[in-house]
Design an enzyme around this catalytic site. Structure first.
Site, PDB file in Angstrom:
ATOM      1  N   SER A   1     -14.271 -24.517   2.006  1.00 40.33           N
ATOM      2  CA  SER A   1     -13.282 -23.581   2.547  1.00 40.33           C
ATOM      3  C   SER A   1     -13.910 -22.221   2.783  1.00 40.33           C
ATOM      4  CB  SER A   1     -12.154 -23.448   1.519  1.00 40.33           C
ATOM      5  OG  SER A   1     -11.355 -22.322   1.786  1.00 40.33           O
TER       6      SER A   1
ATOM      7  N   TYR B   1     -10.466 -20.852  -7.058  1.00 43.98           N
ATOM      8  CA  TYR B   1     -10.554 -21.944  -6.082  1.00 43.98           C
ATOM      9  C   TYR B   1     -11.819 -21.810  -5.236  1.00 43.98           C
ATOM     10  CZ  TYR B   1      -9.158 -24.534  -1.824  1.00 43.98           C
ATOM     11  OH  TYR B   1      -9.113 -25.360  -0.739  1.00 43.98           O
TER      12      TYR B   1
ATOM     13  N   LYS C   1     -15.191 -24.227  -5.130  1.00 42.69           N
ATOM     14  CA  LYS C   1     -15.725 -24.795  -3.890  1.00 42.69           C
ATOM     15  C   LYS C   1     -17.202 -24.433  -3.742  1.00 42.69           C
ATOM     16  CE  LYS C   1     -12.072 -26.756  -1.883  1.00 42.69           C
ATOM     17  NZ  LYS C   1     -12.017 -28.227  -1.720  1.00 42.69           N
TER      18      LYS C   1
END
Lengths: 284, 284
Positions: B93, B117, B121
């Site tokens: 992402s 998050y 990633k």
């Protein structure tokens, strides 16, 4: 080695607790991290690591000690409670960078490690930054240059020859040079590295920083050795080209442009003569 | 959502095994990864994740599912033996980037996530690259733009409003816009995202790639909505400035310069009108 020198530097200035895997304290084992944190040190220096050669040979051990060990330490800090929020200084490495590297590496280049060791360091940096952002600690990762001249017997780092070709001839012993003399690399002395760690502890910067260093070719190393110890010392360097090592070293950083660290007052040596002088002052 | 669309796209072309946490299969639980790998799929798409809002609220769950789950999957592949070496396509992402972001993000900018998050990633990308380098698999991480227009009810991503202000008015419902209209962000449709994943599976590139997308302001989104659905639709957007969301969004990428991905043939939409058209074609 750095831990020992750091402890010597700080002795008398601060109360120290040393935790070393050599003494049977493995940070990746349950409970060890919690015990380290229970004394609530203001500053935690995390230097412990499985070095690059070993992390490459033993994938599971490398990830367990270098990554899981860091995570256990940071989680122990997170779980300490009562607003405990130490300064954490993490010894990272220029091994987070890999080929293709630009001629000079800037402060915002993406890590692209090509060893498991470098991968683990880069992952730890991200974890440290996240835990800092979330308020559990104030972490800084200092990306150390190759430490040179490294005292004592060689460890399993592939970069060992950069130190061997200085240290061994100074002691009247032969050393093997496996790469060509035009190889360029990025160095700082153990004394400078300890200085980085102490300065990092005293600053309040959060994040990952490329440390200053000296960019020198092997030929420049050798000429510095000649000026300090003469032709006899240089004659002890045996050229034994090793294709495998040459290929590895080929992808290593040659030079940095560490503006952020320089602005923050981090300082390294400015000539290889100085690096040899520091070695002679500190080790002999 | 992407997994469902990807499965629909591949149905008939390939034999598919779907593993979804919604069906009780948690990749971070012992044995699940080994079972996934036991069928020796040629390609593994790893999309599963705890989304940004939830990873921020529940630190342990985020690291367990997003990081440990990935590691268990990659270790299951490593331990499969018999030369098994699948293609692994990992949905990363643009959340790996954080402030300060340059006006256009180049292919070699260092990740600097400012969410757990995004941190997870970025850590997974490093692990994937290391396991690829070591020969256990051929991994590619595709850094997806914000997916827009996301169908169905809002999930816990902070970026939800970018989709809400299009999807809800198209259905005759009100939507809240919590930021100002000059906010610029980086988008691709679900259809384009599925295209990225399929194209990534078919390529042999290893590493992490910023995907192409469309850079648009909220005002440009709204004007596209007006062209497609008229003033009545636009009138359903209620401006309710939310300082907290505005601060978060302020650090998000506005534009990329994804040269590498474009050279490799990855393609996204070229206008927001097109993104809305794709939504209407695929969802209504």
């Amino acid at each position: 080695m750095l831990g020992r020198k750091l402890a010597a530097r700080l002795a008398g200035e601060a109360e120290l607790t040393l935790v070393d895997v050599a003494d049977g304290a493995d940070i990746s084992e349950p409970g060890v991290a919690a015990e380290v944190v229970s004394a609530r040190p203001d500053v935690i220096f995390h230097l412990a690591a499985v070095v690059s050669g070993e992390a490459e040979d033993d994938l599971e051990k490398g990830y367990r000690v270098n990554l899981d060990g860091m995570r256990l330490l940071l989680d122990a800090i997170r779980n300490a409670g009562d607003g405990y929020r130490p300064r954490v200084v993490f010894a990272s490495s220029i091994a987070v960078f890999g080929p293709p590297v630009p001629e000079a590496i800037g402060d915002d280049l993406a890590p692209a490690p090509r060893t498991s060791y470098g991968t683990q360091k880069a992952m730890c940096e991200l974890l440290l930054a996240d835990y800092s952002r979330r308020g559990f600690l104030n972490g800084i990762a200092v990306r150390l240059p190759t430490i040179c001249v490294r005292p004592g017997p060689p460890n399993r780092a592939a970069s060992g020859f950069f130190s061997n070709i200085i240290r061994e001839p100074l002691a009247g012993r032969e050393a093997v040079l496996p790469v060509s003399e035009d190889v360029r690399h990025w160095f700082a002395s153990p004394r400078a590295a300890v200085g980085f760690l102490v300065h990092a502890a005293e600053s309040d910067v959060v994040g990952s920083l490329n440390m200053p260093g000296l960019s020198a070719t092997v030929a420049e190393q050798i000429e510095a050795l000649r000026r300090v110890a003469g032709d006899e010392a240089v004659a002890l360097i045996r050229h034994e080209p090793d294709e495998a090592i040459a290929r590895i070293v080929d992808g290593w950083p040659r030079r940095f442009d560490p503006r952020r660290a320089l602005e923050l007052g981090f300082r390294a040596e400015s000539s290889f003569d100085e690096i040899i002088r520091v070695y002679l002052e500190d080790e002999q």
